[in-house]
Design an enzyme around this catalytic site. Sequence first.
Site, mmCIF file in Angstrom:
data_model
loop_
_atom_site.group_PDB
_atom_site.id
_atom_site.type_symbol
_atom_site.label_atom_id
_atom_site.label_comp_id
_atom_site.label_asym_id
_atom_site.label_seq_id
_atom_site.Cartn_x
_atom_site.Cartn_y
_atom_site.Cartn_z
ATOM 1 N N CYS A 77 1.966 -2.227 6.111
ATOM 2 C CA CYS A 77 2.126 -0.781 5.907
ATOM 3 C C CYS A 77 3.555 -0.314 5.688
ATOM 4 C CB CYS A 77 1.549 -0.019 7.110
ATOM 5 S SG CYS A 77 -0.074 -0.598 7.657
ATOM 6 N N HIS A 81 5.121 3.155 3.900
ATOM 7 C CA HIS A 81 5.339 4.290 4.798
ATOM 8 C C HIS A 81 6.685 4.246 5.512
ATOM 9 C CE1 HIS A 81 1.257 5.660 4.131
ATOM 10 N NE2 HIS A 81 0.831 4.440 4.338
ATOM 11 N N HIS A 357 14.927 0.230 -7.696
ATOM 12 C CA HIS A 357 14.492 -1.105 -7.277
ATOM 13 C C HIS A 357 15.351 -2.195 -7.921
ATOM 14 C CE1 HIS A 357 11.806 -3.799 -5.237
ATOM 15 N NE2 HIS A 357 11.610 -4.474 -6.355
ATOM 16 N N HIS A 399 8.941 -2.848 -13.234
ATOM 17 C CA HIS A 399 9.478 -3.931 -12.395
ATOM 18 C C HIS A 399 10.035 -4.995 -13.342
ATOM 19 C CE1 HIS A 399 9.883 -7.189 -9.531
ATOM 20 N NE2 HIS A 399 9.645 -6.345 -8.551
#
Length: 574
Positions: A77, A81, A357, A399
Amino acid sequence: MKKSIRLSRLMAVTGLSLSVISAFAAPQKDIAPAETAYQAGSSPLGNVDMYQDINPKAPPMTKAEFDKARQIYFQRCAGCHGVLRKGATGKPLTPDLTIAKGTDYLKVFIAYGSPAGMPNWQTSGELTESEVDLMARYVQQTPPQPPEFGLKEMKATWKVTVAPADRPKKKMNNYNLQNLFSTTLRDAGEIALIDGDSKKIINIIKTGYAVHISRMSASGRYLFVIGRDAKINMVDLWMEKPDSVAEVRIGLEARSVETSKYKGYEDKLAIAGAYWPPQYTIMDGDTLEPLKIVATRGMTVGDQEYHPEPRVASIVSSHFKPEFVVNVKETGKSIVVDYTDVNELKTREIPVAKFLHDGGFDSSKRYFMIAANQSNKVGAIDMKTGKLAGLVEVGKIPHPGRGANFVHPKYGPVWATGHLGDETISLIGTDPVKKKEYAWKVVETLKGQGGGSLFIKSHPKSGHLYVDTPLNPDAAVSQSIAVYDIKNLDAGYKVLPIAEWAGIKDDGAKRVVQPEYNKAGDEVWFSVWSAKDKESALVVVDDKTLKLKAVIKDKRLVTPTGHFNTYNTQHDVY
């Protein structure tokens, strides 16, 4: 019948209407399976002991239940989050929000997921009913905070196994150091150093867990690798048998390492960025001694809200100035770090877009192309001016790895990215002088095999463009490669059955990941990645003929994933 009974029971217990519960149970339309697999990657923080702060308003949990739930959270998770549950690519799950919802409501949400992107953890079989209950109670607790990691903690992990004075004064082996491959053995916590000429393994080197990237020093002598557990190893390629000569941990979880490349600063410094704590560390380039730690906590781009855990996703080293570019995921900022004086460090921020990223340079190395994956954008940073040259809307969740550069027959120099969330490949014009009308625009969109792409690659001496799809749920897609003829992109792609060519007999996943060229640009290497207890392999393809050239198998090749050619990595050739 069973489903109707279950829905009726949930309605009675939670007080939710049939339409609301049916929405939870509906198929996940807005999130691709590849994205779910990527975002739910495990975090090393699951193994870090954390303090349980008893919240009297939250449902009770024993210490054993709390620890089990914490491990599940960091395994599945935290990527969405956040470490502190304040939200990252997913929504916040803090007690002020979750306690008001209640345990039964949260159990439905966790079990069935939501069309907005929450995976259906129970109905997919990933979590049991009791584990769903456990997680529903856990997210109502006060989020535990992992410990900070400062200079004292770093120094405690710092080891110089071969001092600079004791290292070779000249190269002591016969290997072609410009054509070695550093291959990540993900689950073994190792890298395989492979001779690109002979295809033989030179050494298996113990490293941190799940090495994320390998980077070369400017001189080409030292190889730096960093694991997801934030452990860095520095490998001396001049040794008779190249091996690690220094190591350090710069945090508890990390993804990025780089070295100084500007003239006069070659091999002087190294830098690494952490996921936790949110910070980057500048180190001595000879020994990895930590010199300077800088926090990345701060305000986000756009809405300018404070974020307590903005992770360092990637770092590049400028060829034009003595500068690093540190890319911070949650705040959406690229931080330019002038390293001429580490003690009195000068930094400036370039606002790009949230959730930065990975990325790489264009063919001129002047422009750094950085993917803001959850914003579906790519930023172009001018390394000469230090300004944002363009912000480009692309496909769903770009990506690129480091991306791919080639000369398009019509649009001139372009940089390409694949996507996790859809099947497209975006080609962005990168020549603002001779092709100004196409610069910082998507000039063409190619159709690929499917979503789930992690890496795309070409080479200045190649006429091909390779796109992997290792996270695609279709085995036929994840086990093969799409390859395009750059001079005839309209013809679409050819499919190379890389996993089939590997000749692996067992039933492993055999996901094909990260095309990587040799120095000459006439071979392309691929990892065929299966589970730790299954056979894996490396496959080498002749770039001119697109035929199988070699298969590298060895029992020591455990879960091979990323691999990096020394010359291409040193000189940013991709």
